[in-house]
Design a protein around this motif. Structure first.
Motif, short mmCIF file in Angstrom:
data_model
loop_
_atom_site.label_atom_id
_atom_site.label_comp_id
_atom_site.label_asym_id
_atom_site.label_seq_id
_atom_site.Cartn_x
_atom_site.Cartn_y
_atom_site.Cartn_z
N THR A 57 21.73 0.15 -48.63
CA THR A 57 22.28 -0.83 -49.56
C THR A 57 23.71 -0.48 -49.95
O THR A 57 24.56 -1.36 -50.12
CB THR A 57 21.41 -0.90 -50.84
N HIS A 58 24.00 0.82 -50.07
CA HIS A 58 25.33 1.27 -50.50
C HIS A 58 26.22 1.71 -49.33
O HIS A 58 27.27 2.30 -49.55
CB HIS A 58 25.18 2.42 -51.52
N HIS A 59 25.76 1.45 -48.10
CA HIS A 59 26.53 1.74 -46.89
C HIS A 59 26.92 3.22 -46.82
O HIS A 59 28.08 3.57 -46.63
CB HIS A 59 27.79 0.87 -46.79
N LEU A 60 25.90 4.09 -47.00
CA LEU A 60 26.11 5.54 -46.97
C LEU A 60 25.15 6.18 -45.97
O LEU A 60 24.11 5.61 -45.65
CB LEU A 60 25.85 6.15 -48.35
N GLU A 61 25.51 7.37 -45.52
CA GLU A 61 24.58 8.17 -44.73
C GLU A 61 23.58 8.80 -45.70
O GLU A 61 23.83 8.88 -46.91
CB GLU A 61 25.34 9.30 -44.00
N ARG A 62 22.44 9.26 -45.18
CA ARG A 62 21.40 9.84 -46.03
C ARG A 62 21.95 11.01 -46.85
O ARG A 62 21.70 11.12 -48.04
CB ARG A 62 20.21 10.30 -45.20
N SER A 63 22.68 11.91 -46.23
CA SER A 63 23.18 13.09 -46.95
C SER A 63 24.13 12.69 -48.08
O SER A 63 24.07 13.25 -49.17
CB SER A 63 23.87 14.06 -45.99
N GLU A 64 24.98 11.70 -47.82
CA GLU A 64 25.88 11.22 -48.87
C GLU A 64 25.08 10.56 -50.00
O GLU A 64 25.39 10.74 -51.18
CB GLU A 64 26.88 10.21 -48.31
N ALA A 65 24.05 9.80 -49.63
CA ALA A 65 23.23 9.12 -50.63
C ALA A 65 22.51 10.13 -51.51
O ALA A 65 22.45 9.97 -52.74
CB ALA A 65 22.22 8.20 -49.95
N ILE A 66 21.96 11.18 -50.90
CA ILE A 66 21.28 12.21 -51.69
C ILE A 66 22.26 12.85 -52.67
O ILE A 66 21.95 13.06 -53.85
CB ILE A 66 20.63 13.27 -50.77
N GLY A 67 23.45 13.15 -52.21
CA GLY A 67 24.47 13.74 -53.09
C GLY A 67 24.81 12.82 -54.25
O GLY A 67 24.88 13.26 -55.41
N LYS A 68 25.01 11.53 -53.97
CA LYS A 68 25.34 10.56 -55.03
C LYS A 68 24.19 10.43 -56.02
O LYS A 68 24.41 10.37 -57.22
CB LYS A 68 25.65 9.18 -54.42
N LEU A 69 22.95 10.35 -55.50
CA LEU A 69 21.80 10.22 -56.38
C LEU A 69 21.62 11.45 -57.26
O LEU A 69 21.27 11.33 -58.44
CB LEU A 69 20.54 9.94 -55.56
N VAL A 70 21.87 12.62 -56.72
CA VAL A 70 21.79 13.84 -57.53
C VAL A 70 22.85 13.82 -58.62
O VAL A 70 22.60 14.15 -59.78
CB VAL A 70 21.90 15.11 -56.65
#
Length: 141
Positions: A57-70
């Motif tokens: 949804t946010h046009h990110l890779e999984r690793s980037e998404a995990i970092g943003k969510l943290v």
């Protein structure tokens, strides 16, 4: 053969071999290599699927998404209080105040054992949920 030679040339240019054997090196990997260190995260499949969906949804890779969510989670999480902090050290006093208030609300005709059981149940919660409490020490079985 040429591609493996190119790979070795690339590795030689990007890895400082002298850093691997140095036990006194206190610099984190990101300072030595210019890259962030890799962290493995073990999550249930359902959580991984939710992260992947959020990432898409946010046009990110999984690793980037995990970092943003943290980062988002750390921004909204209440900070941990150090042991010497007035609120952390007041926990016992707060519990004593609650017990005093509960004693005043309970029926005086109750036996002492029943009064203690009810107060304990209200201050600690039902025993069947004690394993879920994050503020109580975990008992080893």
């Amino acid at each position: 053969m040429a591609s493996s030679l190119d790979d070795l040339t690339w590795l030689r240019g990007n890895i400082d071999v002298s850093d691997f054997d140095r036990k006194d090196s206190i610099a984190p990997a990101s300072r030595r290599t210019g890259r962030d260190p890799i962290s493995a995260v073990k999550t249930p499949e359902s959580l991984t699927a939710a992260v992947d969906s959020w990432a898409e949804t946010h046009h990110l890779e999984r690793s980037e998404a995990i970092g943003k969510l943290v980062e988002l989670g750390l921004k909204v999480a209440p900070p941990a209080l150090p042991p010497g902090h007035p609120l952390a050290s007041d926990a016992t006093r707060i519990e004593e105040l609650a017990v005093r208030e509960l004693e005043g609300l309970l029926d005086p005709a109750l036996s002492e054992d029943e009064r203690e059981r009810r107060i304990r149940r209200l201050t600690e919660g039902p025993p069947e949920f004690s394993h879920e409490r994050i503020d109580l020490p975990k008992h080893r079985t």
